[in-house]
Enzyme design. Structure first.
Site, PDB file in Angstrom:
ATOM      1  N   THR A 180       1.295  -0.925   0.211  1.00 43.11           N
ATOM      2  CA  THR A 180       0.146   0.254   0.343  1.00 43.11           C
ATOM      3  C   THR A 180       0.673   1.063  -0.335  1.00 43.11           C
ATOM      4  O   THR A 180       2.243   1.766   0.736  1.00 43.11           O
ATOM      5  CB  THR A 180      -0.932   0.482   1.521  1.00 43.11           C
ATOM      6  OG1 THR A 180      -1.539  -0.702   1.419  1.00 43.11           O
ATOM      7  CG2 THR A 180      -1.636   1.378   1.126  1.00 43.11           C
TER       8      THR A 180
ATOM      9  N   ARG B 156     -13.265  -8.381  -1.105  1.00 43.66           N
ATOM     10  CA  ARG B 156     -12.303  -8.586   0.177  1.00 43.66           C
ATOM     11  C   ARG B 156     -12.423  -6.706   0.233  1.00 43.66           C
ATOM     12  O   ARG B 156     -11.533  -5.642  -0.176  1.00 43.66           O
ATOM     13  CB  ARG B 156     -11.558  -8.970   0.340  1.00 43.66           C
ATOM     14  CG  ARG B 156     -10.108  -8.996   1.202  1.00 43.66           C
ATOM     15  CD  ARG B 156      -9.490  -8.219   0.857  1.00 43.66           C
ATOM     16  NE  ARG B 156      -8.000  -8.387   2.270  1.00 43.66           N
ATOM     17  CZ  ARG B 156      -7.571  -7.070   1.885  1.00 43.66           C
ATOM     18  NH1 ARG B 156      -6.725  -6.362   1.046  1.00 43.66           N
ATOM     19  NH2 ARG B 156      -6.582  -7.280   2.515  1.00 43.66           N
ATOM     20  N   VAL B 157     -12.045  -6.397   1.808  1.00 40.16           N
ATOM     21  CA  VAL B 157     -11.472  -5.151   1.953  1.00 40.16           C
ATOM     22  C   VAL B 157     -10.534  -5.407   3.240  1.00 40.16           C
ATOM     23  O   VAL B 157     -10.770  -5.694   3.846  1.00 40.16           O
ATOM     24  CB  VAL B 157     -12.826  -3.911   2.738  1.00 40.16           C
ATOM     25  CG1 VAL B 157     -12.270  -2.894   3.115  1.00 40.16           C
ATOM     26  CG2 VAL B 157     -13.843  -3.850   1.632  1.00 40.16           C
ATOM     27  N   GLY B 158      -9.871  -4.659   2.340  1.00 38.75           N
ATOM     28  CA  GLY B 158      -8.234  -5.168   3.350  1.00 38.75           C
ATOM     29  C   GLY B 158      -8.516  -3.464   4.340  1.00 38.75           C
ATOM     30  O   GLY B 158      -9.307  -2.380   4.728  1.00 38.75           O
ATOM     31  N   ASP B 159      -7.382  -3.833   4.773  1.00 39.33           N
ATOM     32  CA  ASP B 159      -7.071  -2.305   6.243  1.00 39.33           C
ATOM     33  C   ASP B 159      -7.137  -1.089   6.052  1.00 39.33           C
ATOM     34  O   ASP B 159      -7.092   0.360   6.488  1.00 39.33           O
ATOM     35  CB  ASP B 159      -6.304  -2.476   7.545  1.00 39.33           C
ATOM     36  CG  ASP B 159      -5.078  -2.249   6.666  1.00 39.33           C
ATOM     37  OD1 ASP B 159      -4.516  -3.007   5.349  1.00 39.33           O
ATOM     38  OD2 ASP B 159      -4.461  -1.705   6.564  1.00 39.33           O
TER      39      ASP B 159
ATOM     40  N   THR C 230       1.156  -0.766   6.158  1.00 33.79           N
ATOM     41  CA  THR C 230       0.929  -1.452   4.954  1.00 33.79           C
ATOM     42  C   THR C 230       1.322  -3.141   5.463  1.00 33.79           C
ATOM     43  O   THR C 230       1.979  -2.965   6.217  1.00 33.79           O
ATOM     44  CB  THR C 230       1.819  -1.750   3.900  1.00 33.79           C
ATOM     45  OG1 THR C 230       1.845  -2.008   3.273  1.00 33.79           O
ATOM     46  CG2 THR C 230       3.242  -1.293   4.667  1.00 33.79           C
ATOM     47  N   GLY C 231       0.609  -4.163   5.075  1.00 35.73           N
ATOM     48  CA  GLY C 231       0.935  -5.429   5.028  1.00 35.73           C
ATOM     49  C   GLY C 231      -0.473  -6.384   5.125  1.00 35.73           C
ATOM     50  O   GLY C 231      -1.723  -5.689   4.386  1.00 35.73           O
TER      51      GLY C 231
ATOM     52  N   GLY D 212      -3.648  -6.938   5.762  1.00 37.25           N
ATOM     53  CA  GLY D 212      -4.765  -5.874   6.220  1.00 37.25           C
ATOM     54  C   GLY D 212      -5.671  -6.980   7.358  1.00 37.25           C
ATOM     55  O   GLY D 212      -6.106  -6.250   8.529  1.00 37.25           O
TER      56      GLY D 212
HETATM   57  N1  ASP Z   1      -2.881  -3.591   3.688  1.00 38.42           N
HETATM   58  C1  ASP Z   1      -3.348  -4.337   2.358  1.00 38.42           C
HETATM   59  C2  ASP Z   1      -4.172  -4.454   2.112  1.00 38.42           C
HETATM   60  O1  ASP Z   1      -3.899  -5.327   3.462  1.00 38.42           O
HETATM   61  C3  ASP Z   1      -1.841  -4.313   1.994  1.00 38.42           C
HETATM   62  C4  ASP Z   1      -1.095  -4.254   2.269  1.00 38.42           C
HETATM   63  O2  ASP Z   1      -0.657  -2.699   2.121  1.00 38.42           O
HETATM   64  O3  ASP Z   1       0.555  -5.043   1.836  1.00 38.42           O
HETATM   65  O4  ASP Z   1      -5.137  -4.562   2.003  1.00 38.42           O
END
Ligand code: ASP
Length: 302
Positions: A143, A171-174, A194-195, A197
């Site tokens: 992200t 699907r919705v992430g963070d 980021t990571g 979610g």
């Molecule tokens: N956090 C984002 C998600 O889960 C992806 C990412 O930042 O790696 O959609």
């Protein structure tokens, strides 16, 4: 004093663009948006906007958000298709309505009403994204999250992502979830993540980070505490944490970053610097804490 920090080395172009605005007295909100536009338009960045990872149906469905630290107003959109700049839809939602989050078709309809330019889905999808999708290679995701402080003391944060490669439709992430993927309060600080979610959401990382700065911690202490606590809390409850990384900034423009895995980088620039620095963080966890460390992208054994 102005300052700008953003996630991943690819965001140095965002930091440059944001700094250009901040240098000439521009607003923090405009700086984060301008920075994120650069990355959303860059087809070489495989996880944001044009060229981003595709969902299980082979569609590009984007998440984005903004938060104005002066007003605590926020706007976020989830699983938006057919737009290169989801962050513009998020900003329009924040500026023009009383709502915080729109999803899918509702967000797309709202964007059309706001006159935000559409793109044919095929024009936004690159050959590399198609290949990743065909191979379903790994679980790519990242992200761009950006935080800015302007010389008026205002803070703003924004995020934009295509989410996880091969994610389920809807699907919705963070990244578009307030308090998880982002948070900012002028006079206190801002944070974004980021990571994976799902792990970032269940530990509400960004709000925690800003809360710890509000309670008096330095950015370094706050962000390190949040990542370590998130990781250890998931472990304590029987889970196996995936990647978690955050950047943050306090009201003085001091910045910090932390991660629980290798190869997390970020870009940073503040008043007095000519160009952004791109730095890589070492994971906050070590083997002594009972974590099995694996070199490379995976970070910790899952
Ligand atoms: N956090 C984002 C998600 O889960 C992806 C990412 O930042 O790696 O959609």
């Amino acid at each position: 004093m102005w300052s700008f920090i953003s996630t991943w080395a690819f965001s140095s172009q965002a930091a440059e663009a944001g700094a250009e605005l901040l240098k000439s007295g521009g607003r923090a909100m405009d700086a984060v948006i301008e920075g994120i536009h650069r990355v959303e338009s860059n087809p070489e960045v495989d996880c944001v906007g044009r060229g981003g990872f595709l969902n299980e149906k082979g569609e590009l469905a984007l998440d984005a958000a903004v938060m104005d630290g002066d007003t605590l107003k926020t706007g976020a959109v989830c699983a938006v298709r057919g737009f290169e700049h989801p962050v513009d839809i998020a900003r329009a939602l924040m500026d023009k309505t009383r709502h915080n989050i729109l999803v899918g078709e509702g967000a797309e309809e709202f964007a059309r009403k706001m006159g935000i330019p559409e793109s044919a889905m095929e024009d936004l999808i690159t050959e590399t994204a198609r290949e990743n999708w065909r191979k379903a290679a790994g679980i790519g995701h990242d992200t761009i999250g950006a935080i800015a402080l302007d010389e008026h003391g205002s803070m703003a944060v924004a995020t934009s992502t295509s989410g996880a490669n091969m994610k389920l439709c809807g699907r919705v992430g963070d990244s578009p979830i307030i308090g998880s993927g982002f948070y900012a309060e002028s006079g206190v600080g801002g944070a974004c993540a980021t990571g994976w979610g799902e792990d970032i959401m269940r530990t509400c990382c960004s709000f925690r980070c800003v809360s710890l700065m509000a309670a008096g911690m330095s950015p370094e202490e706050a962000v390190t505490t949040v990542v370590r606590t998130a990781h250890e809390t998931i472990v304590r409850h029987g889970g196996k944490p995936d990647c978690i990384a955050l950047v943050c900034m306090n009201a003085k423009g001091e910045c910090a970053a932390a991660c629980n895995h290798r190869e997390f980088s970020y870009a940073y620039i503040k008043e007095g610097m000519d160009a952004p620095l791109v730095l890589e963080k070492e994971p906050v966890l070590d083997k002594d804490a009972g974590n099995t460390f694996i070199d490379g992208v995976a970070g910790y054994e899952r």
